[in-house]
Design an enzyme around this catalytic site. Structure first.
Site, PDB file in Angstrom:
ATOM      1  N   SER A 160       0.866  -1.193   0.000  1.00  0.00           N
ATOM      2  CA  SER A 160       0.000   0.000   0.000  1.00  0.00           C
ATOM      3  C   SER A 160       0.891   1.228   0.000  1.00  0.00           C
ATOM      4  O   SER A 160       2.000   1.207   0.566  1.00  0.00           O
ATOM      5  CB  SER A 160      -0.880   0.029   1.250  1.00  0.00           C
ATOM      6  OG  SER A 160      -1.537   1.282   1.359  1.00  0.00           O
ATOM      7  N   TYR A 172      -1.097  -0.352  10.328  1.00  0.00           N
ATOM      8  CA  TYR A 172      -1.201  -0.720   8.901  1.00  0.00           C
ATOM      9  C   TYR A 172       0.038  -0.252   8.139  1.00  0.00           C
ATOM     10  O   TYR A 172       0.609  -1.006   7.345  1.00  0.00           O
ATOM     11  CB  TYR A 172      -2.465  -0.065   8.345  1.00  0.00           C
ATOM     12  CG  TYR A 172      -2.807  -0.395   6.912  1.00  0.00           C
ATOM     13  CD1 TYR A 172      -3.121  -1.695   6.524  1.00  0.00           C
ATOM     14  CD2 TYR A 172      -2.854   0.608   5.939  1.00  0.00           C
ATOM     15  CE1 TYR A 172      -3.469  -1.987   5.222  1.00  0.00           C
ATOM     16  CE2 TYR A 172      -3.213   0.326   4.628  1.00  0.00           C
ATOM     17  CZ  TYR A 172      -3.516  -0.967   4.279  1.00  0.00           C
ATOM     18  OH  TYR A 172      -3.859  -1.255   2.979  1.00  0.00           O
TER      19      TYR A 172
END
Ligand SMILES: NC(=O)c1ccc[n+]([C@@H]2O[C@H](COP(=O)([O-])OP(=O)(O)OC[C@H]3O[C@@H](n4cnc5c(N)ncnc54)[C@H](O)[C@@H]3O)[C@@H](O)[C@H]2O)c1
Length: 288
Positions: A160, A172
């Site tokens: 990501s 994350y």
């Protein structure tokens, strides 16, 4: 281009013809649009791979298989928890039993939780790392020996842009940073075994997972906001775009590419933030 869940018609250039691919998390959160895991599985199958569709939810895996078969492709479901070593070993065994080997592994699973270092719980940190990073280590640990025995293989990890762009998702971001580190370290260690390891780093794409969070009623407003503000192209991306990029990296067309992180995000990581100001003024900020 049609980007809903029926999607574009199959492109059949045979870029991965005859290969066996595993895609983890290849079902999808229910809802509008195309998920990244399902998109990877469909495009790989369109391009000629036999695909093991792995998901913890059997109905989701079966749905992806039905879509693939409906487009003339070959797919087999695997139901199991691929954040566990035994689940990953069973997944690789299932691919070998169904199709004879493993040539391609797409590590797709990942979850995000909002928060900074102060308000993120230890439980959330551990869950995000188990489902977003450890799962990729375990799946690769099970699949790489099969690839090494064949003398070739390709691993594509779904990262990501959160790995390199702050956004109050500390667990994350750290897990996705780990995905990039895993990618380059694996590329070194397994290069001489003929195994290439790359990553795709999606930007702010529209997926069923996203709309399950923002609410489907806000879908069209969110699509407009993301198109306007999330990159230099002014258009939306989705799981199809991730699937095409992953399939390229998995294919022999990328035979001399390893250890790279390919951003798929409409140039979001290339632009000077100030230059986005005129585009950003057109949309409300998150939370407004
Ligand atoms: N949507 C975005 O904007 C965006 C941006 C960047 C990166 N990504 C990445 O895309 C990936 C996932 O996207 P998606 O659209 O496929 O999500 P999704 O939630 O629609 O699908 C993931 C699938 O994984 C399955 N799953 C969950 N835990 C599992 C487990 N332990 N074992 C087996 N299967 C399991 C779920 O049942 C689900 O069907 C993640 O790595 C995410 O970080 C998304």
């Amino acid at each position: 281009m049609n980007t809903d869940s029926t999607g574009p018609g199959p492109s059949r250039r045979g870029r991965v013809a005859g290969k066996v691919a595993i895609v983890t998390g290849a079902g999808s959160t229910p809802g509008p649009g195309m998920a990244t895991g399902r998109g990877c599985a469909i495009v790989l199958a369109d391009e000629g791979a036999s695909v093991l569709v792995a998901d913890i939810a059997g109905d989701r895996a079966e749905q992806t298989c039905e879509i693939i078969r409906g487009r003339g492709g070959i797919a087999h479901p695997f139901v199991g928890d691929t954040s566990r070593a035994d689940g990953c070993a069973a997944m690789v065994d299932a691919a070998v039993a169904a199709f004879g080997t493993v040539d391609i592994l797409v590590n797709n699973i990942g979850v995000s939780v909002a928060g900074n270092v102060v308000d993120t719980s230890e439980e959330d940190w551990d869950r995000v790392h188990r489902l977003g990073l450890k799962t990729m280590f375990l799946a690769a640990q099970a699949a790489v020996p099969v690839m090494a025995a064949e003398g070739s293989g390709a691993v594509v990890n779904i990262g990501s842009i959160a790995a390199t762009r702050g956004g109050n998702y500390v667990a994350y971001a750290a897990a996705k940073g780990g995905v990039e580190a895993l990618t380059v370290d694996m590329a070194y260690s397994h290069g001489r075994q003929g195994i290439r390891v790359n990553a795709v780093a999606p930007g702010h794409i529209t997926t069923p997972l996203l709309f399950s969070v923002v609410g489907v009623n806000a879908e069209s407003e969110y699509r407009q906001r993301l198109a306007a503000a999330s990159g230099v192209l002014g258009t939306n991306g989705d799981g199809w775009d991730v699937g095409r990029a992953a399939t390229f990296l998995a294919s022999d067309e990328a035979r001399w590419i390893t250890g790279v992180v390919l951003p798929v995000g409409a140039g979001a990581t290339t632009v000077t933030p100030l230059m986005m100001a005129p585009h950003l003024r057109a949309v409300p900020a998150p939370g407004e």
